[in-house]
Design a protein around this motif. Structure first.
Motif, short mmCIF file in Angstrom:
data_model
loop_
_atom_site.label_atom_id
_atom_site.label_comp_id
_atom_site.label_asym_id
_atom_site.label_seq_id
_atom_site.Cartn_x
_atom_site.Cartn_y
_atom_site.Cartn_z
N TRP A 29 0.85 -1.20 0.00
CA TRP A 29 0.00 0.00 0.00
C TRP A 29 0.89 1.26 0.00
O TRP A 29 1.99 1.24 0.58
N ASP A 31 2.19 4.94 1.17
CA ASP A 31 2.35 5.55 2.51
C ASP A 31 2.28 4.51 3.61
O ASP A 31 1.51 4.66 4.58
N TYR A 32 3.06 3.47 3.50
CA TYR A 32 2.88 2.34 4.43
C TYR A 32 4.21 1.75 4.87
O TYR A 32 4.25 0.58 5.25
N ASN A 57 -7.39 -2.85 -2.71
CA ASN A 57 -7.34 -4.31 -2.74
C ASN A 57 -7.74 -4.86 -4.10
O ASN A 57 -7.22 -5.90 -4.54
N SER A 77 -5.39 -7.04 2.11
CA SER A 77 -6.08 -7.12 3.41
C SER A 77 -6.60 -8.55 3.60
O SER A 77 -6.92 -9.24 2.62
N THR A 130 -11.24 1.73 9.35
CA THR A 130 -11.69 2.64 8.29
C THR A 130 -12.82 3.49 8.87
O THR A 130 -13.86 2.96 9.27
N GLU A 177 -15.80 -1.81 1.72
CA GLU A 177 -15.75 -1.08 2.98
C GLU A 177 -16.84 -0.02 3.11
O GLU A 177 -17.39 0.18 4.18
N TYR A 235 -8.53 5.56 5.85
CA TYR A 235 -7.85 4.58 6.69
C TYR A 235 -7.15 5.31 7.83
O TYR A 235 -6.53 6.37 7.63
N ASP A 238 -3.65 6.83 7.59
CA ASP A 238 -3.57 7.83 6.51
C ASP A 238 -4.12 9.17 7.00
O ASP A 238 -3.61 10.25 6.64
N TRP A 267 -9.43 -4.05 10.08
CA TRP A 267 -8.84 -4.90 9.05
C TRP A 267 -7.36 -5.14 9.34
O TRP A 267 -6.73 -4.40 10.10
N ASP A 269 -3.75 -6.04 7.21
CA ASP A 269 -3.07 -6.22 5.92
C ASP A 269 -2.00 -7.29 6.12
O ASP A 269 -1.24 -7.26 7.09
N TYR A 305 0.23 3.40 11.89
CA TYR A 305 -0.65 2.23 11.90
C TYR A 305 -0.18 1.28 12.98
O TYR A 305 1.04 1.19 13.26
N1 SPD Z 1 -1.65 3.93 3.33
C1 SPD Z 1 -1.84 2.64 3.83
C2 SPD Z 1 -3.24 2.22 3.73
C3 SPD Z 1 -3.44 0.87 4.23
C4 SPD Z 1 -4.82 0.51 4.13
N2 SPD Z 1 -5.06 -0.81 4.25
C5 SPD Z 1 -6.30 -1.10 3.71
C6 SPD Z 1 -7.16 -1.87 4.45
C7 SPD Z 1 -8.39 -2.14 3.72
N3 SPD Z 1 -9.44 -2.28 4.54
#
Ligand code: SPD
Length: 361
Positions: A29, A31-32, A57, A77, A130, A177, A235, A238, A267, A269, A305
């Motif tokens: 993803w 920015d992760y 996703n 996810s 979310t 979602e 999210y 984010d 959720w 990932d 996160y």
């Molecule tokens: N920028 C990172 C975003 C991560 C989001 N994960 C998605 C989860 C879906 N429900």
């Protein structure tokens, strides 16, 4: 006389080096990851990471289904991964290459069991919720201090959403979602595949569609931070990144993240290795590296996160570790619902409904 020999030797050496040089293709993803995670991985293992990003996703799933994605590690996810496992898109993990799995929190492992029993194919990367991010000044200016600031009414009540239209509402382009959030708001099962339930959710979202500026799954970070929108379904991490950038920019935009009183989705990932990954050995090395406590803590401290690494918690910034919107307390957890995998049949119907919603038909 010696020159050609040396030259030949040089070429041979180069050839050996590049045959042994390993790389790993990672699809994560946007920015992760922390700024220095990949450099640290390369320095420690000698493996060159090639990093590519996505923000939905559905995109990952389409690439995996098409085959030959070229990726060694992907991070869907759990509620998508579950059905991807069932159709053979991943290879079983070799746990002997993942000793750092011992750092994972057993409570998180118990939850992700529902997606991948026994963690045969995947390990959790980061997790979150979310929900809603908004610009405190802009929203309270329009709705007052007593507006429904802790409710999905901000999005799903047409009278409220209409008042936020001018400052800008963004919604994730994530049908599962958003429909789940609508179902939950209506008091229905967020994972329902019932046709009448879907119709009710579609009607609800369509009723506020005129007030939504756009559907996109990453643009809202910059737009919230700059004051170009005032409300986003986003999210968790984010929205925190947006809040941080807004504070740094010093333009007076204060962004907050709320898990509304009606609840929100939870959720996980998951890192997994595609069945046709070119370099599964390097993929295991990468996953094991991410499972190091200090690396997991670095990432959490940078992207806001929650990570599933119990051994990392001492190194997580106390402000982050103690924030219930990032690491939810039992009380907050009780108000969250986990997303489940949908059947492909329902997915088709859902996607048609989503297209109608987005195009306003
Ligand atoms: N920028 C990172 C975003 C991560 C989001 N994960 C998605 C989860 C879906 N429900």
């Amino acid at each position: 006389m010696h020159k050609p020999l040396l030259a030949t030797l040089g070429i041979a050496l180069l050839a050996t080096t590049s045959a042994n040089a390993q790389s790993v293709n990672i699809y994560n993803w946007s920015d992760y990851i922390a700024e220095d995670t990949l450099a640290k991985f390369e320095a420690e293992t000698g493996i060159t990471p090639v990093y590519d990003v996505f923000d939905s996703n559905e995109i990952v799933e389409a690439k995996l289904l098409a085959g030959n994605s070229g990726y060694d590690v992907v991070v869907p996810s759990g509620f998508f991964l579950e059905r991807q496992i069932q159709v053979g898109l991943f290879q079983p993990l070799d746990k002997s290459l993942l000793p750092n799995m011992e750092n994972l929190d057993p409570r998180i492992m118990e939850i992700v069991e529902t997606h991948d029993p026994g963690s045969e194919y995947s390990v959790p990367y980061m997790w979150g919720t979310t929900a809603l991010g908004y610009n405190v000044g802009m929203v309270t200016e329009r709705l007052g201090e007593n507006g429904p600031l802790e409710s999905w009414d901000l999005l799903f009540d047409p009278e409220i959403a209409a008042q936020l239209q001018d400052c800008g509402i963004a919604v994730l382009d994530a049908p599962v979602e958003i429909v789940a959030a609508a179902l939950n708001y209506l008091g229905l099962d967020p994972n329902s595949e019932n046709a009448d339930d879907l119709a009710a959710a579609e009607e609800l979202i369509a009723s506020v569609r005129p007030f939504v500026r756009y559907f996109h799954s990453s643009q809202y970070i910059t737009d919230l931070a700059n004051g170009d929108i005032c409300l986003a379904v986003g999210y968790s991490g984010d929205v925190f990144i947006a809040a941080d950038r807004a504070a740094e920019a010093g333009q007076g935009n204060e962004i907050t993240y709320v898990i509304p009183e009606e609840g929100a989705s939870l959720w996980f990932d998951m890192m997994a290795i595609p069945s046709d990954a070119p370099n599964p050995e390097a993929a295991h090395a990468y996953i094991n590296f991410i499972l190091k406590p200090e690396i997991a803590a670095d990432i959490t401290n940078y992207v806001w996160y929650a990570n599933p690494n119990a051994a990392s918690m001492d190194m997580v910034d106390p402000e982050i570790a103690g924030d219930p919107a990032i690491f939810p307390t039992e009380e907050v957890m009780a108000n969250l619902y986990a997303l489940k995998s949908h059947t492909p049949q329902f997915d088709q119907v859902l996607n048609r409904a989503w297209t109608r919603i987005k195009t306003g038909q």
